[in-house]
Design a protein around this motif. Structure first.
Motif, mmCIF file in Angstrom:
data_model
loop_
_atom_site.group_PDB
_atom_site.id
_atom_site.type_symbol
_atom_site.label_atom_id
_atom_site.label_comp_id
_atom_site.label_asym_id
_atom_site.label_seq_id
_atom_site.Cartn_x
_atom_site.Cartn_y
_atom_site.Cartn_z
ATOM 1 N N UNK A 46 -5.369 -10.134 -5.238
ATOM 2 C CA UNK A 46 -4.812 -9.219 -4.237
ATOM 3 C C UNK A 46 -4.998 -7.755 -4.649
ATOM 4 N N UNK A 47 -5.570 -6.998 -3.721
ATOM 5 C CA UNK A 47 -5.609 -5.527 -3.811
ATOM 6 C C UNK A 47 -5.929 -5.009 -2.419
ATOM 7 N N UNK A 48 -5.003 -4.256 -1.834
ATOM 8 C CA UNK A 48 -5.127 -3.789 -0.448
ATOM 9 C C UNK A 48 -5.436 -2.299 -0.461
ATOM 10 N N UNK A 49 -6.468 -1.895 0.307
ATOM 11 C CA UNK A 49 -6.836 -0.481 0.362
ATOM 12 C C UNK A 49 -7.219 -0.049 1.757
ATOM 13 N N UNK A 50 -7.519 1.236 1.900
ATOM 14 C CA UNK A 50 -7.844 1.806 3.216
ATOM 15 C C UNK A 50 -9.306 1.631 3.598
ATOM 16 N N UNK A 51 -10.183 1.525 2.611
ATOM 17 C CA UNK A 51 -11.616 1.498 2.880
ATOM 18 C C UNK A 51 -12.243 0.276 2.224
ATOM 19 N N UNK A 52 -12.974 -0.509 3.020
ATOM 20 C CA UNK A 52 -13.516 -1.778 2.539
ATOM 21 C C UNK A 52 -14.453 -1.579 1.352
ATOM 22 N N UNK A 53 -15.377 -0.657 1.478
ATOM 23 C CA UNK A 53 -16.335 -0.462 0.397
ATOM 24 C C UNK A 53 -15.657 0.070 -0.857
#
Length: 372
Positions: free
Chosen positions: A229-236
């Protein structure tokens, strides 16, 4: 869908004291925000997860640091323990936590760990399943007979008595499909990884059917699925950040497995370049299909798909090699995902990701370190 946090460090190059302080910091944060549980494993004699030789000891610290979280062992390798000792330790933690303990049982597979009880290795699965009822009975306050000195038999009733009348128990599943049936028939919960969406749906269906046949409420059992799990704003940007840590995580498991094969007299010819490429393939597969790695939208779609196949809880594997400060800074994004997915479920959608369309479907390595 319930969210919990699962610790299973891929390397312990950090100062051990810093890592334990980090775990307590994470626990305090998620305790105040509605997460369901915190899981810590049992590992021995390896850098891979070497911070976790005894989940009961660490859970005692977590019990007095938190107020709401369920405190769970993920897992206790039962063939390394006498069942009486397991119940004594976790009853104490149950008292410290005010009745928030849960334990997942595992059989173990790493031969080097069986210095504790070498004779248990060949029959580790039978030992584990054979003592499930013993653990549950001792927890309830019943006495059980065990061998004593000079051929004697001793009746044992454990102390301290726990707060909970019944101990919530999980079985860990890796590759053996019979684990789902065993857990269902015994009324236990299941902790698993996601190797295939189709297989997970079939396994959960088999589990619910086994519970019903045995007279248990088929809907009551908890299926917990562990996911990186690691959630961010930008996929790349997320892929760039997690790619190398996930690869190192997987490579460390493969190194341990190779070492274990050598202990068992088997040798594998995978060189460093081949191992690196295999880790790359697996990392791409994890990212694209079997993780909560990516944007909130991508991860939310994965959560809804898990909900649709019958999973009840996601154990978010957060310490797979990222800097500890990065993990702590990312917790608000994970909490936002949790709050979003606590709302009414949406129609399930296929999770998407930046990994290539040809991303392989290699089976997930059983990096929990224990197998049933």
């Amino acid at each position: 869908m319930d969210f919990s946090v699962y610790f299973f460090s891929a390397n312990d190059r950090n100062d051990f004291g810093s890592r334990y302080r980090f775990i307590l910091d994470v626990a305090r944060y998620i305790d105040r925000r509605g997460f369901t549980a915190i899981w810590t494993p049992e590992r021995h004699f390896q850098e891979f997860g070497g911070s976790f030789p005894n989940p009961a000891v660490l859970s005692a610290a977590l019990a007095v640091t938190t107020e709401n979280l369920r405190i769970r062992a993920g897992s206790v390798v039962l063939p390394h323990h006498h069942p009486v000792r397991l119940v004594e330790e976790w009853s104490l933690v149950d008292q410290l936590s005010g009745g928030r303990v849960g334990v997942c049982l595992a059989t173990g597979w790493h031969q080097g760990d069986f210095v504790f009880y070498p004779d248990h290795y060949e029959r580790r699965r039978q030992y584990t399943l054979g003592h499930v009822d013993t653990v549950a009975a001792l927890w309830r306050g019943e006495s059980r007979a065990f061998p004593g000195p000079d051929g004697s038999t001793l009746d044992v009733r454990t102390y301290p008595r726990p707060r909970q009348a019944e101990l919530p128990l999980w079985l860990v599943h890796t590759s053996n499909p019979h684990t789902w049936t065993e857990a269902g028939e015994r009324g236990l919960n299941v902790l698993t990884l996601l190797t295939s969406w189709e297989k997970l749906a079939e396994d959960i269906s088999r589990y619910r059917a086994a519970r019903e046949r045995a007279g248990h409420d088929p809907a009551a059992g908890t299926v917990t699925v562990g996911m990186h799990t690691y959630v961010g704003d930008d996929e790349q940007a997320v892929w760039d950040r997690v790619r190398e840590p996930v690869k190192r995580y997987l490579a460390s498991f493969m190194t341990q497995k190779r070492n274990d094969d050598q202990v068992g007299g088997h040798r594998r010819g995978t060189d460093a370049a081949e191992q690196d490429r295999l880790a790359e393939i697996m990392a791409e597969d994890y990212y694209s299909r079997r993780s909560l790695l990516g944007t909130e939208d991508k991860c939310a779609a994965t959560v809804e798909r898990l909900r649709a196949v019958g999973a009840d809880e996601i154990a978010c594997l957060v310490d797979f090699g990222l800097p500890l400060d990065n993990v702590l800074a990312n917790l608000p994004a994970l909490d936002a995902l949790r709050r979003r997915c606590a709302a009414e479920p949406a129609e399930p959608a296929e999770p998407a990701g930046p990994a290539p369309d040809s991303a392989p479907t290699a089976a997930t390595p059983m990096s929990w370190y224990y197998t049933t």
